[in-house]
Motif scaffolding. Structure first.
Motif, PDB file in Angstrom:
ATOM      1  N   GLN A  67       8.969   0.609   4.316  1.00  0.00           N
ATOM      2  CA  GLN A  67       8.728  -0.439   5.298  1.00  0.00           C
ATOM      3  C   GLN A  67       7.899   0.096   6.461  1.00  0.00           C
ATOM      4  N   GLY A  68       7.000  -0.753   6.980  1.00  0.00           N
ATOM      5  CA  GLY A  68       6.180  -0.348   8.122  1.00  0.00           C
ATOM      6  C   GLY A  68       5.258  -1.474   8.530  1.00  0.00           C
ATOM      7  N   PRO A  69       4.552  -1.310   9.662  1.00  0.00           N
ATOM      8  CA  PRO A  69       3.620  -2.365  10.088  1.00  0.00           C
ATOM      9  C   PRO A  69       2.374  -2.386   9.205  1.00  0.00           C
ATOM     10  N   ASN A  70       1.885  -3.579   8.919  1.00  0.00           N
ATOM     11  CA  ASN A  70       0.612  -3.697   8.204  1.00  0.00           C
ATOM     12  C   ASN A  70      -0.474  -3.050   9.057  1.00  0.00           C
ATOM     13  N   PRO A  71      -1.293  -2.147   8.485  1.00  0.00           N
ATOM     14  CA  PRO A  71      -2.268  -1.407   9.306  1.00  0.00           C
ATOM     15  C   PRO A  71      -3.335  -2.286   9.966  1.00  0.00           C
ATOM     16  N   TYR A  72      -3.475  -3.535   9.534  1.00  0.00           N
ATOM     17  CA  TYR A  72      -4.537  -4.408  10.081  1.00  0.00           C
ATOM     18  C   TYR A  72      -3.983  -5.568  10.904  1.00  0.00           C
ATOM     19  N   SER A  73      -2.918  -6.221  10.399  1.00  0.00           N
ATOM     20  CA  SER A  73      -2.378  -7.377  11.135  1.00  0.00           C
ATOM     21  C   SER A  73      -1.225  -6.989  12.056  1.00  0.00           C
ATOM     22  N   GLY A  74      -0.613  -5.820  11.789  1.00  0.00           N
ATOM     23  CA  GLY A  74       0.531  -5.390  12.599  1.00  0.00           C
ATOM     24  C   GLY A  74       1.841  -6.031  12.172  1.00  0.00           C
ATOM     25  N   ALA A  75       1.799  -7.000  11.238  1.00  0.00           N
ATOM     26  CA  ALA A  75       3.022  -7.682  10.781  1.00  0.00           C
ATOM     27  C   ALA A  75       3.880  -6.725   9.960  1.00  0.00           C
ATOM     28  N   GLN A  76       5.181  -6.975   9.942  1.00  0.00           N
ATOM     29  CA  GLN A  76       6.089  -6.149   9.150  1.00  0.00           C
ATOM     30  C   GLN A  76       5.707  -6.254   7.677  1.00  0.00           C
ATOM     31  N   ASP A  77       5.662  -5.107   6.980  1.00  0.00           N
ATOM     32  CA  ASP A  77       5.153  -5.098   5.613  1.00  0.00           C
ATOM     33  C   ASP A  77       5.857  -3.999   4.820  1.00  0.00           C
ATOM     34  N   TRP A  78       5.638  -3.997   3.513  1.00  0.00           N
ATOM     35  CA  TRP A  78       6.080  -2.909   2.647  1.00  0.00           C
ATOM     36  C   TRP A  78       4.834  -2.254   2.068  1.00  0.00           C
ATOM     37  N   LEU A  79       4.713  -0.954   2.269  1.00  0.00           N
ATOM     38  CA  LEU A  79       3.491  -0.225   1.917  1.00  0.00           C
ATOM     39  C   LEU A  79       3.774   0.783   0.804  1.00  0.00           C
ATOM     40  N   TYR A  80       2.801   0.962  -0.072  1.00  0.00           N
ATOM     41  CA  TYR A  80       2.952   1.857  -1.213  1.00  0.00           C
ATOM     42  C   TYR A  80       3.090   3.299  -0.746  1.00  0.00           C
ATOM     43  N   SER A  81       4.092   4.000  -1.300  1.00  0.00           N
ATOM     44  CA  SER A  81       4.344   5.395  -0.897  1.00  0.00           C
ATOM     45  C   SER A  81       3.577   6.401  -1.755  1.00  0.00           C
ATOM     46  N   GLY A  82       3.010   5.945  -2.883  1.00  0.00           N
ATOM     47  CA  GLY A  82       2.253   6.859  -3.734  1.00  0.00           C
ATOM     48  C   GLY A  82       3.091   7.461  -4.841  1.00  0.00           C
ATOM     49  N   SER A  83       2.444   8.210  -5.696  1.00  0.00           N
ATOM     50  CA  SER A  83       3.007   9.067  -6.758  1.00  0.00           C
ATOM     51  C   SER A  83       3.543   8.330  -7.995  1.00  0.00           C
ATOM     52  N   TYR A  84       3.479   7.002  -8.033  1.00  0.00           N
ATOM     53  CA  TYR A  84       4.003   6.293  -9.219  1.00  0.00           C
ATOM     54  C   TYR A  84       3.266   6.724 -10.488  1.00  0.00           C
ATOM     55  N   TRP A  85       1.933   6.821 -10.395  1.00  0.00           N
ATOM     56  CA  TRP A  85       1.133   7.067 -11.598  1.00  0.00           C
ATOM     57  C   TRP A  85       1.170   8.528 -12.049  1.00  0.00           C
ATOM     58  N   ASP A  86       1.936   9.373 -11.335  1.00  0.00           N
ATOM     59  CA  ASP A  86       2.137  10.759 -11.799  1.00  0.00           C
ATOM     60  C   ASP A  86       2.998  10.799 -13.060  1.00  0.00           C
ATOM     61  N   ARG A  87       3.680   9.681 -13.338  1.00  0.00           N
ATOM     62  CA  ARG A  87       4.555   9.563 -14.521  1.00  0.00           C
ATOM     63  C   ARG A  87       5.692  10.574 -14.511  1.00  0.00           C
ATOM     64  N   ASN A  88       6.169  10.866 -13.301  1.00  0.00           N
ATOM     65  CA  ASN A  88       7.284  11.810 -13.180  1.00  0.00           C
ATOM     66  C   ASN A  88       8.479  11.039 -12.634  1.00  0.00           C
ATOM     67  N   TYR A  89       9.244  10.407 -13.534  1.00  0.00           N
ATOM     68  CA  TYR A  89      10.329   9.523 -13.090  1.00  0.00           C
ATOM     69  C   TYR A  89      11.678  10.230 -13.247  1.00  0.00           C
ATOM     70  N   PHE A  90      12.420  10.282 -12.144  1.00  0.00           N
ATOM     71  CA  PHE A  90      13.751  10.905 -12.177  1.00  0.00           C
ATOM     72  C   PHE A  90      14.653  10.154 -11.206  1.00  0.00           C
ATOM     73  N   ASN A  91      15.961  10.281 -11.423  1.00  0.00           N
ATOM     74  CA  ASN A  91      16.976   9.610 -10.587  1.00  0.00           C
ATOM     75  C   ASN A  91      16.696   8.108 -10.410  1.00  0.00           C
ATOM     76  N   LEU A  92      16.270   7.457 -11.477  1.00  0.00           N
ATOM     77  CA  LEU A  92      16.020   6.010 -11.381  1.00  0.00           C
ATOM     78  C   LEU A  92      17.336   5.252 -11.486  1.00  0.00           C
ATOM     79  N   PRO A  93      17.459   4.131 -10.790  1.00  0.00           N
ATOM     80  CA  PRO A  93      18.714   3.372 -10.845  1.00  0.00           C
ATOM     81  C   PRO A  93      18.933   2.768 -12.236  1.00  0.00           C
ATOM     82  N   ASP A  94      20.178   2.670 -12.629  1.00  0.00           N
ATOM     83  CA  ASP A  94      20.536   2.082 -13.924  1.00  0.00           C
ATOM     84  C   ASP A  94      20.794   0.589 -13.689  1.00  0.00           C
ATOM     85  N   ILE A  95      19.757  -0.233 -13.797  1.00  0.00           N
ATOM     86  CA  ILE A  95      19.921  -1.649 -13.456  1.00  0.00           C
ATOM     87  C   ILE A  95      20.046  -2.568 -14.670  1.00  0.00           C
ATOM     88  N   TYR A  96      19.629  -2.090 -15.853  1.00  0.00           N
ATOM     89  CA  TYR A  96      19.769  -2.920 -17.051  1.00  0.00           C
ATOM     90  C   TYR A  96      20.969  -2.494 -17.900  1.00  0.00           C
TER      91      TYR A  96
END
Length: 410
Positions: free
Chosen positions: A381-410
């Motif tokens: 969560q953080g401010p949108n860098p252009y409008s200043g409105a509250q937003d959710w911003l990408y943290s990166g690293s998803y496409w590294d394909r290194n997935y661990f400690n994922l929640p068991d939701i299904y």
């Protein structure tokens, strides 16, 4: 396909007039076999408009393409009256389309209120498109209104330009009886944060005789509010651009004709209903010297039997063995209730949905007992860098394909 007529939606909704619907459990028969995270991906069907905007040197021409993209983003909702499945907290979705030149990741970052965050990027590093959507749903007796709270941001990297906007309000009519129909209405203001140019589009609410049905029109203006271009069309069909003076002269003439028509026809009380009005003409009148910016792609012949999906939406659930081995276990392509519904197993889909919701409630109760906060994985969560409105911003690293400690939701 299953008939909603076999179910009494009124028995579920009659106590909900004026309330938000995010906490109401709806029978699975009213759903389409996609998660809301996948429904968001429909924005990307006309990605070619972003690539085109990126290739244009003139910022006004670029704004025209961005405006066309914003209109095209809601076009897939036409006749799509099925409700997408509510994403589970921590659910994700990825889509890679080499042919369209983008990849996208989305995550359900909040359950109450339900917030879905997404981040798409051009494979040629020409754009980043991101946002977080909190759909506020309200029931008004005959209709359900969805107000899409949240900022949408498009960055054209080669021009160092950023545009922000919010989608129009969507309303589904006749949810109790009659033929379901959808309208979009409200103002969409697209801002170019580099030049100060704005495009203000008005999605017209439907008038009594259907004259304004699906219509969208507005202007591109510079920071001193001087009109640079006029845009007009229908969000279900197409969008055109024309000189503002030409457009204003046409509007003036059209208004005069409308008033004459209105004076010659008396409206009876019986004509005022929530039935879907027929537009006065199926196609848009093209003003001389207009430029076509966007036209909707025709739907496949079997669309009506497939939840009125576009060709783009029909492949959103596709997963092969190779993909199954690399995507995280939280991806909604693996979600059992959606899979069952896609296979036409309505009772199993209903049972699976119930079990997933119970599992989610138990996990929430357990976190509460342990006084643990939910941690999002791919967004912060953080401010949108252009409008200043509250937003959710990408943290990166998803496409590294290194997935661990994922929640068991299904």
């Amino acid at each position: 396909m299953f008939s909603r007529n076999d179910f009494s939606i009124w028995s579920i909704l009659r106590k909900c007039i004026g309330m938000e619907l995010s906490k109401i459990t709806m029978p699975v028969v009213f759903n389409e076999p996609l998660s809301f995270l996948q429904r968001l991906t429909d924005y990307m069907e006309h990605t070619y408009l972003i690539h085109k905007a990126s290739s244009l040197a003139d910022p006004v021409e670029g704004m025209q393409c961005v405006a066309a993209f914003a209109v095209s983003a809601v076009a897939s909702q036409w006749e799509r009256t099925g409700k997408p499945f509510n994403p589970l907290l921590g659910e994700t979705y990825e889509l890679v389309r080499d042919d369209l030149g983008f990849r996208l990741i989305s995550e359900q970052v909040s359950h109450h209120p339900p917030i879905s965050a997404f981040h798409a990027e051009g494979l040629n590093n020409d754009f980043i498109f991101h946002g977080s959507i909190y759909p506020k749903l309200k029931f008004w007796g005959k209709s359900v209104e969805a107000e899409p709270k949240g900022t949408i941001t498009l960055e054209l990297l080669e021009h160092n330009e950023a545009y922000t906007w919010t989608n129009p309000t969507c309303c589904v009519h006749n949810i109790i009886v009659g033929k379901l129909w959808i309208e979009q209405y409200g103002n969409v203001e697209i801002t170019n944060h580099k030049t100060g140019d704005k495009c203000v589009l008005n999605f017209k609410p439907c008038s009594l005789f259907g004259k304004e049905l699906h219509k969208v029109e507005g202007y591109i203006q510079d920071k001193s509010k001087k009109k640079l271009r006029a845009l007009y069309g229908k969000w279900t069909e197409c969008l055109y651009s024309v000189d503002p003076a030409t457009f204003d002269a046409y509007k003036k003439n059209d208004k005069k004709n409308t008033e004459e028509k209105k004076n010659s026809k008396q409206v009876s009380a019986s004509e005022e209903s929530d039935e879907m009005p027929m537009p006065d003409s199926e196609s848009v009148f093209i003003i001389p010297r207009s430029v076509l910016l966007w036209r909707i792609a025709p739907r496949p012949p079997n669309s009506a039997q497939m939840y009125n999906f576009t060709s783009f939406a029909m492949v959103l659930n596709e997963v092969d063995k190779e993909m199954e081995s690399v995507i995280p276990k939280t991806d909604c392509k693996l979600r059992p209730d959606i899979r069952a519904m896609e296979n036409g197993e309505i009772d199993q889909a209903s049972e699976e949905k119930k079990q997933l919701e119970e599992k989610q409630r138990a996990a929430r109760k357990n976190r509460s007992k342990l006084e643990e906060d939910w941690k999002t994985r791919w967004f912060h969560q953080g401010p949108n860098p252009y409008s200043g409105a509250q937003d959710w911003l990408y943290s990166g690293s998803y496409w590294d394909r290194n997935y661990f400690n994922l929640p068991d939701i299904y």
